[in-house]
Design a protein around this motif. Structure first.
Motif, short mmCIF file in Angstrom:
data_model
loop_
_atom_site.label_atom_id
_atom_site.label_comp_id
_atom_site.label_asym_id
_atom_site.label_seq_id
_atom_site.Cartn_x
_atom_site.Cartn_y
_atom_site.Cartn_z
N GLY A 64 29.29 -26.29 19.32
CA GLY A 64 28.38 -26.42 20.44
C GLY A 64 29.00 -26.00 21.75
O GLY A 64 28.32 -25.98 22.76
N ASN A 65 30.28 -25.68 21.77
CA ASN A 65 30.90 -25.28 23.03
C ASN A 65 30.22 -24.05 23.61
O ASN A 65 29.95 -24.00 24.81
CB ASN A 65 32.39 -24.99 22.83
CG ASN A 65 33.16 -26.23 22.46
OD1 ASN A 65 32.67 -27.33 22.59
ND2 ASN A 65 34.37 -26.06 21.98
N ALA A 66 29.94 -23.06 22.76
CA ALA A 66 29.29 -21.84 23.25
C ALA A 66 27.88 -22.14 23.71
O ALA A 66 27.42 -21.62 24.74
CB ALA A 66 29.30 -20.77 22.17
N ILE A 67 27.17 -22.98 22.97
CA ILE A 67 25.81 -23.33 23.35
C ILE A 67 25.81 -24.14 24.64
O ILE A 67 24.99 -23.89 25.54
CB ILE A 67 25.12 -24.09 22.20
CG1 ILE A 67 24.96 -23.14 21.00
CG2 ILE A 67 23.78 -24.65 22.63
CD1 ILE A 67 24.55 -23.81 19.73
N ASP A 68 26.72 -25.09 24.76
CA ASP A 68 26.82 -25.88 25.99
C ASP A 68 27.09 -24.97 27.19
O ASP A 68 26.50 -25.15 28.26
CB ASP A 68 27.93 -26.92 25.89
CG ASP A 68 27.61 -28.03 24.90
OD1 ASP A 68 26.43 -28.14 24.50
OD2 ASP A 68 28.53 -28.77 24.52
N ALA A 127 24.69 -24.34 30.40
CA ALA A 127 25.21 -24.58 31.75
C ALA A 127 24.99 -23.36 32.64
O ALA A 127 24.62 -23.50 33.81
CB ALA A 127 26.70 -24.93 31.68
N VAL A 128 25.20 -22.17 32.10
CA VAL A 128 25.01 -20.95 32.89
C VAL A 128 23.53 -20.79 33.26
O VAL A 128 23.19 -20.46 34.40
CB VAL A 128 25.53 -19.71 32.13
CG1 VAL A 128 25.07 -18.43 32.78
CG2 VAL A 128 27.05 -19.76 32.05
N ILE A 129 22.65 -21.05 32.31
CA ILE A 129 21.21 -20.92 32.58
C ILE A 129 20.76 -21.94 33.62
O ILE A 129 20.05 -21.60 34.58
CB ILE A 129 20.41 -21.06 31.27
CG1 ILE A 129 20.67 -19.85 30.37
CG2 ILE A 129 18.92 -21.20 31.54
CD1 ILE A 129 20.18 -19.99 28.96
N ILE A 130 21.18 -23.19 33.46
CA ILE A 130 20.81 -24.21 34.44
C ILE A 130 21.42 -23.90 35.80
O ILE A 130 20.77 -24.07 36.84
CB ILE A 130 21.22 -25.62 33.94
CG1 ILE A 130 20.32 -26.00 32.76
CG2 ILE A 130 21.12 -26.65 35.05
CD1 ILE A 130 20.71 -27.29 32.09
#
Length: 154
Positions: free
Chosen positions: A18-22, A26-29
């Motif tokens: 999930g590190n990549a997904i997190d 974070a970048v999108i938010i």
């Protein structure tokens, strides 16, 4: 080929954890949060500061470095004329944006950390005489019978 499989396995584990997904979330938010902060700075914070400083619009606060024979009133005029300017007002707005974003991220991380590791009131204490663990509300140690100071209730 063994190194390729090892790297591929590590990458899969990284992506699945999930590190990549997190990071992507974070970048999108963060990208969506940026216009809100810009609006907060430009539309809410800077107008009162401009009013306090005699009506200065910090977006147009610049120092003209060339073409001294013509003084431009706004940064847009100077840029249209390709004048070289030192844009101190835009820098000031960017610093305020950074401070707001940094403080907001700090508050979010602080909140998440509190959710992960909530702080609970202690339920036990050590007896000062025998160092055995006893209930926090105990007034006498059941192991060595030492009289303990009563805990002040909050």
């Amino acid at each position: 080929m063994n190194w390729f499989h090892r790297i591929w396995k590590e990458f899969r584990e990284f992506a699945i954890k999930g590190n990549a997904i997190d990071l992507a979330v974070a970048v999108i938010i963060g990208g969506a949060f940026s216009p809100i902060v810009n609006s907060l700075v430009n539309d809410v914070i800077m107008p009162p500061i401009g009013l306090l400083t005699g009506g200065v619009d910090f977006r147009d606060f610049f120092i003209q470095l060339n073409q001294r024979d013509h003084i431009y009133q706004t940064l847009a005029e100077a840029k249209t004329a390709h004048a070289v300017t030192l844009n101190a007002g835009l820098f000031f707005n960017t610093v305020i944006n950074f401070l707001i974003v940094g403080f907001t991220v700090f508050l979010l991380v602080r909140g998440f950390n509190k959710l992960k590791h909530p702080t609970h009131a202690p339920v036990s204490k050590d007896c000062p005489a025998c160092t055995m663990t006893i209930p926090i509300k105990a007034t006498r140690c059941p192991h060595c019978t030492t009289e303990l100071a009563a805990r002040a209730e909050v």
